[in-house]
Design a protein around this motif. Structure first.
Motif, mmCIF file in Angstrom:
data_model
loop_
_atom_site.group_PDB
_atom_site.id
_atom_site.type_symbol
_atom_site.label_atom_id
_atom_site.label_comp_id
_atom_site.label_asym_id
_atom_site.label_seq_id
_atom_site.Cartn_x
_atom_site.Cartn_y
_atom_site.Cartn_z
ATOM 1 N N ALA A 239 0.837 -1.204 0.000
ATOM 2 C CA ALA A 239 0.000 0.000 0.000
ATOM 3 C C ALA A 239 0.872 1.253 0.000
ATOM 4 N N ASP A 240 2.057 1.140 0.636
ATOM 5 C CA ASP A 240 2.970 2.289 0.619
ATOM 6 C C ASP A 240 3.440 2.559 -0.796
ATOM 7 N N ASN B 112 0.808 4.038 -2.862
ATOM 8 C CA ASN B 112 0.245 5.228 -2.237
ATOM 9 C C ASN B 112 -1.283 5.142 -2.168
ATOM 10 N N ARG C 99 -4.180 5.469 -0.219
ATOM 11 C CA ARG C 99 -4.440 6.087 1.078
ATOM 12 C C ARG C 99 -5.674 5.564 1.773
ATOM 13 N N ARG D 210 -0.774 0.983 5.460
ATOM 14 C CA ARG D 210 0.309 1.829 4.983
ATOM 15 C C ARG D 210 0.935 2.574 6.152
ATOM 16 N N LYS D 211 2.187 3.020 5.951
ATOM 17 C CA LYS D 211 2.870 3.827 6.963
ATOM 18 C C LYS D 211 2.749 3.174 8.349
#
Lengths: 243, 198
Positions: A105-106, A109, A111, A116-117
């Protein structure tokens, strides 16, 4: 007694945080310091049993080579050397593959995914219609008489994520407030503006497959909030977010 | 009330064994002659003395034991040894000492400078954290002030303590995220920590 109708409308908004799953990368000074600490620890330490065994075996090997294969051990014995053990352990470590720190997912991108992150806090943003504008906001809902503001915020969360979300609300008190006056067109004596009270909650369950997300939603970090929120709103929200 | 005459009579009778007719039916072995005074209590002085002395002796022993126990209890409890602070003897051998080349001048300089940089880095980090906490508290105070202006009732509900918040538990972040479908190796964990009681 009928209280004087207050000119401000009350809203309760929920800032739902997904806490980090992995550690943040170390800063340069931190890495240098960690290396230095390791070195000092090595210098101050004594040899362990494994190291002594290794040294002795190296000595034996050297002596055997120098004295031209003088086998006083006997050929029948197969001794496992400490070096062999170390090699075996190294091999085992290389065979293990850990999950990647930077997820798919990172890279895309994406969102909207929660994956992610993984090393920072993620907040939920939803698109809501205020007046005649579609805005990105923290999920908010109007307060109804008879409930506390915290339950208003919980209702807002349930409205956007469904009833099965497990979140721990951090206390009864609001964390921040955003006050704004309606544009002159709809402002009346009784309806000057609105006050939005923010509450904070930690997301407990990691899977939201049961959540029925009706509108557009996003999971963003604190730095990415600036892409979506209006400046005044952003200023107030940034005050109660730690990162 | 002890009468001496039957005792004397009895002993006299026993010593003379040539009176067979006196050894006819007797009620009990204490009643030697039918006409003599019937001694219902065993009237020898020895058993009574033994009993008293026994009881006294036992009591004295019990008291001595109790005194000993009290003394032991009064003494301070033995300290539980902290195993981390006791280095085992096998680690004080001289062959265990690591032999490394001494540090060069540049290395010591680099270390000192790095320590100074670290000091500054940590100070900045700490100040930033404290500032963030300060803004957090200020934002909350402002929100509560506005809420109070709105309605006293909601304000009171907001400043009430939340009982379900603590104890709050959370597993800390790891280096890598959990691997889906990972099968950990089987094994049994045997706890061999020594437990001391005072």
């Amino acid at each position: 007694t009928a209280a004087a109708p207050r000119p401000w409308r009350l809203f309760g908004a929920m800032c739902l945080l997904r806490l980090p799953r992995i550690t943040q990368p170390l800063a340069k000074e931190e890495e240098e310091m960690a290396a230095l600490m390791g070195q000092i620890e090595l210098e101050k330490s004594h040899y362990s049993d494994h190291e002594i065994r290794k040294l002795e075996e190296e000595e034996q090997l050297r002596r055997r080579k120098e004295s031209a294969y003088d086998d006083d051990e006997g050929p029948g014995k197969t001794v496992i050397m400490a070096q062999d053990l170390e090699d075996k352990w190294e091999q085992k470590l290389l065979q293990f593959e850990a999950a990647p720190r930077i997820t798919d997912a990172d890279k895309n991108n994406n969102r909207t995914s929660l994956n992610r992150k993984l090393d920072s806090n993620l907040m939920l943003l939803v698109k809501q219609k205020i007046g005649n504008q579609e805005l990105w906001l923290l999920p908010q809902v109007e307060w109804q008489p008879g409930e506390t503001l915290r339950s208003t915020a919980e209702r807002a969360m349930a409205m956007f994520l469904g009833d099965h979300v497990q979140a721990k609300v951090l206390g009864n008190a609001p964390y921040g407030i955003y006050k704004y006056k309606f544009p002159r067109a709809i402002r009346t004596e009784d309806n000057v503006g609105a006050k939005v009270f923010f509450f904070k909650a930690f997301l407990q369950s990691s899977d939201l497959s049961q959540a029925e997300l009706k509108e557009d939603y996003l999971w963003v970090t604190k730095d990415e909030l600036g892409d979506y929120l209006k400046s005044e709103y952003l200023k107030k929200v940034n005050r109660f977010l730690l990162d | 009330p002890m009468s001496v005459s039957p005792h004397a009579l009895r002993s006299f009778f026993f010593s003379s064994s040539w009176l067979p007719q006196t050894v006819l039916s007797r009620g009990s072995h204490w009643q030697t002659s039918l006409l003599a005074f019937r001694a219902s209590l065993p009237m020898r002085a020895q058993p009574k003395k033994k009993k008293k002395v026994d009881v006294k002796r036992e009591q004295a022993q019990k008291d001595r034991m109790k005194k000993k126990i009290k003394k032991l209890e009064k003494a301070a409890p033995e300290m539980i040894p902290i195993e981390d602070f006791i280095t085992p003897v096998k680690y004080s051998d001289s062959n265990r000492v690591r032999s490394l080349p001494p540090l060069s001048f540049e290395e010591t300089e680099r270390r000192v400078l790095l320590m100074k940089k670290w000091c500054l880095f940590k100070q900045k980090q700490d100040k930033a954290e404290k500032k963030a906490i300060q803004t957090l508290v200020e934002a909350q105070q402002e929100a509560l002030k506005e809420l109070r202006l709105e309605s006293e009732e909601l304000y009171q509900a907001a400043i009430r303590r939340d009982e379900e918040l603590f104890p709050f538990e959370r597993d800390g972040p790891n280096y890598t995220p959990p691997l889906p479908g990972y099968d950990p190796p089987e094994g049994k964990c045997v706890d061999i920590t020594k437990v001391y009681t005072q």
